[in-house]
Design an enzyme around this catalytic site. Sequence first.
Site, PDB file in Angstrom:
ATOM      1  N   PRO A  94       0.819  -1.225   0.000  1.00  0.00           N
ATOM      2  CA  PRO A  94       0.000   0.000   0.000  1.00  0.00           C
ATOM      3  C   PRO A  94       0.853   1.276   0.000  1.00  0.00           C
ATOM      4  O   PRO A  94       0.343   2.360  -0.271  1.00  0.00           O
ATOM      5  CB  PRO A  94      -0.841  -0.114   1.281  1.00  0.00           C
ATOM      6  CG  PRO A  94      -0.278  -1.240   2.061  1.00  0.00           C
ATOM      7  CD  PRO A  94       0.545  -2.080   1.149  1.00  0.00           C
ATOM      8  N   GLU A 122       3.068  -6.437   8.501  1.00  0.00           N
ATOM      9  CA  GLU A 122       3.083  -4.975   8.605  1.00  0.00           C
ATOM     10  C   GLU A 122       4.010  -4.327   7.586  1.00  0.00           C
ATOM     11  O   GLU A 122       3.972  -3.135   7.368  1.00  0.00           O
ATOM     12  CB  GLU A 122       3.488  -4.567  10.020  1.00  0.00           C
ATOM     13  CG  GLU A 122       2.328  -4.142  10.893  1.00  0.00           C
ATOM     14  CD  GLU A 122       1.190  -5.165  10.942  1.00  0.00           C
ATOM     15  OE1 GLU A 122       1.479  -6.368  11.097  1.00  0.00           O
ATOM     16  OE2 GLU A 122       0.041  -4.763  10.809  1.00  0.00           O
ATOM     17  N   ARG A 160      -3.824  -8.663 -20.677  1.00  0.00           N
ATOM     18  CA  ARG A 160      -4.809  -8.398 -21.735  1.00  0.00           C
ATOM     19  C   ARG A 160      -4.336  -7.353 -22.737  1.00  0.00           C
ATOM     20  O   ARG A 160      -4.902  -7.225 -23.817  1.00  0.00           O
ATOM     21  CB  ARG A 160      -6.166  -8.036 -21.138  1.00  0.00           C
ATOM     22  CG  ARG A 160      -6.176  -6.792 -20.297  1.00  0.00           C
ATOM     23  CD  ARG A 160      -7.461  -6.696 -19.485  1.00  0.00           C
ATOM     24  NE  ARG A 160      -8.627  -6.583 -20.341  1.00  0.00           N
ATOM     25  CZ  ARG A 160      -8.931  -5.497 -21.046  1.00  0.00           C
ATOM     26  NH1 ARG A 160      -8.156  -4.428 -20.985  1.00  0.00           N
ATOM     27  NH2 ARG A 160     -10.001  -5.469 -21.800  1.00  0.00           N
ATOM     28  N   ASP A 175     -11.471   0.624 -24.360  1.00  0.00           N
ATOM     29  CA  ASP A 175     -11.661   0.436 -22.921  1.00  0.00           C
ATOM     30  C   ASP A 175     -11.774   1.759 -22.185  1.00  0.00           C
ATOM     31  O   ASP A 175     -11.237   2.765 -22.610  1.00  0.00           O
ATOM     32  CB  ASP A 175     -10.464  -0.305 -22.308  1.00  0.00           C
ATOM     33  CG  ASP A 175     -10.505  -1.786 -22.616  1.00  0.00           C
ATOM     34  OD1 ASP A 175     -11.513  -2.250 -23.155  1.00  0.00           O
ATOM     35  OD2 ASP A 175      -9.499  -2.453 -22.303  1.00  0.00           O
TER      36      ASP A 175
HETATM   37 CL1  6GU Z   1      -0.312  -3.854  -3.415  1.00  0.00          CL
HETATM   38  N1  6GU Z   1      -0.910  -4.437  -0.922  1.00  0.00           N
HETATM   39  C1  6GU Z   1      -1.631  -4.285   0.202  1.00  0.00           C
HETATM   40  N2  6GU Z   1      -1.318  -5.025   1.277  1.00  0.00           N
HETATM   41  N3  6GU Z   1      -2.643  -3.438   0.314  1.00  0.00           N
HETATM   42  C2  6GU Z   1      -2.924  -2.717  -0.774  1.00  0.00           C
HETATM   43  C3  6GU Z   1      -2.221  -2.819  -1.967  1.00  0.00           C
HETATM   44  C4  6GU Z   1      -1.199  -3.705  -2.004  1.00  0.00           C
HETATM   45  N4  6GU Z   1      -2.757  -1.963  -2.848  1.00  0.00           N
HETATM   46  C5  6GU Z   1      -3.749  -1.360  -2.210  1.00  0.00           C
HETATM   47  N5  6GU Z   1      -3.855  -1.804  -0.951  1.00  0.00           N
END
Ligand code: 6GU
Length: 235
Positions: A94, A122, A160, A175
């Site tokens: 994230p 974590e 794709r 798209d």
């Molecule tokens: Cl790539 N990993 C995690 N753990 N949470 C996320 C993410 C990735 N992308 C958005 N939230």
Amino acid sequence: MKIDVLTIFPEFFREVFDFGIIRRARLAEIVEINIHDIREFTTDKHRMTDDRPFGGGDGMVFKAEPIFNAIENLMGTTEREKYPPRTRVVLLTPQGRVFKQAMAKEFADEVDNLILICGRYEGVDERVNEALVNEEISIGDYVLSGGEPAAVVMTDAIVRLLPNALGSETSAENDSFSDGLLDYPHYTRPADFRGMKVPEVLLNGNHAEIEKWRRQKALEKTQKFRQDLLNKENS
Ligand code: 6GU
């Protein structure tokens, strides 16, 4: 393209790549997808992939060693400067740059060898980033319990777009996002379904009119749901 996924949950991927366009692309050898169990690259008796964070705090941290071993096994090196050309090692987290259609297109065009490391716990020992990773990528502003769903999302979006992955009946050109707008609404038969009618303009065969209508509807949808896409800097 070859895609190698590093995960502690290889079972997660058992069937997801066995459907539709991805399945067809694999059978046609447009893409090869390999799943690797990071735990296989541990060297200790308990096969530990995580440990407590230096400095204290909650949660566990993904250990560097098994990931280094896995990359060394795949690439023959743990120095990203020595990776072969058209290779990218991505850490899914994230904390990364948010994945966009333009990035999917870039990977499809410029990469032959993609390694997706699924983050967990974590976080991941930062030395993985310092030595191995070319790019940290997130799929959006929410927290997943691991990078596995993100690896599926990225793989799908990229595969794709590979040459010949889509049949002639479909095309990536129209798209959503490929022109910076959401897609226009679609209808198929019957023209009257339970009293709900298909817009007249789509039935009259006037292609200039139809194009104009579609463009207008795409704009309306984008304005309504995704104002951010209309400010070009954001896309
Ligand atoms: Cl790539 N990993 C995690 N753990 N949470 C996320 C993410 C990735 N992308 C958005 N939230």
